[in-house]
Design a protein around this motif. Structure first.
Motif, PDB file in Angstrom:
ATOM      1  N   THR A   1       0.860  -1.174   0.000  1.00  0.00           N
ATOM      2  CA  THR A   1       0.000   0.000   0.000  1.00  0.00           C
ATOM      3  C   THR A   1       0.898   1.225   0.000  1.00  0.00           C
ATOM      4  O   THR A   1       1.702   1.406   0.912  1.00  0.00           O
ATOM      5  CB  THR A   1      -0.897   0.004   1.256  1.00  0.00           C
TER       6      THR A   1
ATOM      7  N   LYS B   1      -4.979   9.514  -4.962  1.00  0.00           N
ATOM      8  CA  LYS B   1      -4.059   8.923  -5.923  1.00  0.00           C
ATOM      9  C   LYS B   1      -4.361   7.469  -6.241  1.00  0.00           C
ATOM     10  O   LYS B   1      -4.022   6.985  -7.307  1.00  0.00           O
ATOM     11  CB  LYS B   1      -2.615   8.996  -5.388  1.00  0.00           C
ATOM     12  N   TYR B   2      -4.949   6.747  -5.278  1.00  0.00           N
ATOM     13  CA  TYR B   2      -5.041   5.296  -5.472  1.00  0.00           C
ATOM     14  C   TYR B   2      -6.470   4.768  -5.426  1.00  0.00           C
ATOM     15  O   TYR B   2      -6.686   3.562  -5.437  1.00  0.00           O
ATOM     16  CB  TYR B   2      -4.174   4.572  -4.428  1.00  0.00           C
TER      17      TYR B   2
END
Lengths: 111, 241
Positions: free
Chosen positions: B5, B50-51
């Motif tokens: 992560t 961002k993810y």
């Protein structure tokens, strides 16, 4: 719950010792061995205490020889007897936070 | 291949050789003002921005409005939008300590975890969480159970911890052994202000750079510089952890 009945249950031989020893989950056999309680008596006391919600079946764990073993944990932190008005037994249950985490954690291993 | 992560903090992800191990729990330690909460805000915010990973922010220390102000002062302008549309779920101290009892909040949280919509979690701070337990043994047992639950729910977690890394005789709290990763944020006063450093002391299951790297806190949050600092002459064997 009848207060007298709870007192009677608590007053039975070995009841207090069993509650004292079940801070962490313990099996009937371990209680019998550690406290020197005859195994039949041990089971009887466990049933009585569980019936009155003083003790609870915590889990079925797998033993070394792959048998399911029931382990018990006490459900109370404190018992207070009040004679002021009429006989009342106050039962302080174990912290809910720990109970809930135990519960959630137990379901993990069952998945 | 171990799944990772990303914190979204470039220099830090480099030190971690990619990111934090997925579904692990990492302790973020440091003195007050070292930037623990900022790192946590940034971790959650980057997750969404961002993810495309949703985050839960548990704060025993601050109100939702404090968090929002902190986030906005760092330039995380969409923080409030993410909170409003549920991509960031904030449980602030008002909620967590309602009725002076953590139990009802724990219920909501556990239910939320079962649904499995979230990927990232922050617990600020571990010390407050531990107050709900009576003795060292309980603290230890329930921290382990809690991290198991978080991991099983698919959450990669940061927990903050008020603990400085004072060389050479750092007192190592038990928490450091029980969690999967340890990140220290270090600040040393100088003539002109303060020098800041980040040290990833431990990350189970993966290789990391164990040097101590300089970092800055500015608008945009934490920025980690890649040139290892003077501390890096300390060899791994001498590392206090």
């Amino acid at each position: 719950m009848d207060s007298g009945e709870i007192l009677q249950t608590l007053g039975n031989k070995y009841s207090a010792e069993i509650l004292d020893a079940t801070d962490e989950p313990v099996s009937a056999q371990e209680l019998s061995d550690e406290l020197g309680i005859p195994i039949a008596t041990c089971y009887r006391r466990i049933d009585e205490l569980t019936e009155h919600d003083l003790l609870e079946l915590h889990d079925n764990i797998l033993s070394d020889d792959r048998r399911r073993i029931k382990v018990y944990r006490r459900n109370v932190d404190e018992v207070r007897v009040d004679f002021d008005d009429e006989l009342t037994v106050h039962i302080e249950e174990r912290s809910e936070v720990t109970n809930k985490l135990d519960e959630a954690w137990r379901t993990l291993s069952e998945r | 291949m171990i799944e990772q992560t990303k914190t979204g903090i470039e220099g830090l992800d480099d030190i971690l050789n990619g990111g934090i191990v997925k579904n692990s729990t990492t302790l973020v330690s440091g003195n007050p003002g070292a930037g623990k909460s900022i790192l946590c805000l940034q971790y959650i915010y980057n997750g969404v921005e961002k993810y495309d990973e949703k985050g839960i922010y548990l704060s025993f220390e601050e109100d939702e409005s404090d968090l929002r102000e902190a986030a906005e002062s760092l330039g995380f302008d969409n923080w409030q939008d993410h909170v409003e549309n549920g991509d960031i779920k904030v449980y602030d101290k008002q909620v967590l300590l309602r009725e002076n009892d953590f139990t009802s909040s724990l219920d909501i949280l556990l239910e939320e975890l079962e649904d499995g919509d979230y990927d990232r979690l922050v617990l600020d701070s571990l010390a407050m969480f531990e107050l709900f337990f009576e003795n060292e043994k309980e603290k230890r047992t329930y921290l382990l159970k809690f991290t198991d639950i978080l991991s099983d729910s698919g959450l990669t977690t940061l927990m903050t911890n008020e603990q400085g890394a004072v060389f050479p005789d750092t007192e190592i709290g038990l928490e450091n052994y029980l969690t999967d990763g340890n990140i220290y944020l270090i600040q040393t006063p100088t003539d002109t202000g303060v020098n800041r450093y980040v040290w990833v002391a431990k990350m189970r299951k993966q290789n990391i750079e164990t040097d101590i790297y300089p970092m800055e806190i500015d608008r945009g949050g934490i920025d980690v510089h890649q040139n290892a600092s003077a501390f890096s002459m300390m060899s791994e064997e001498e590392s206090p952890i």
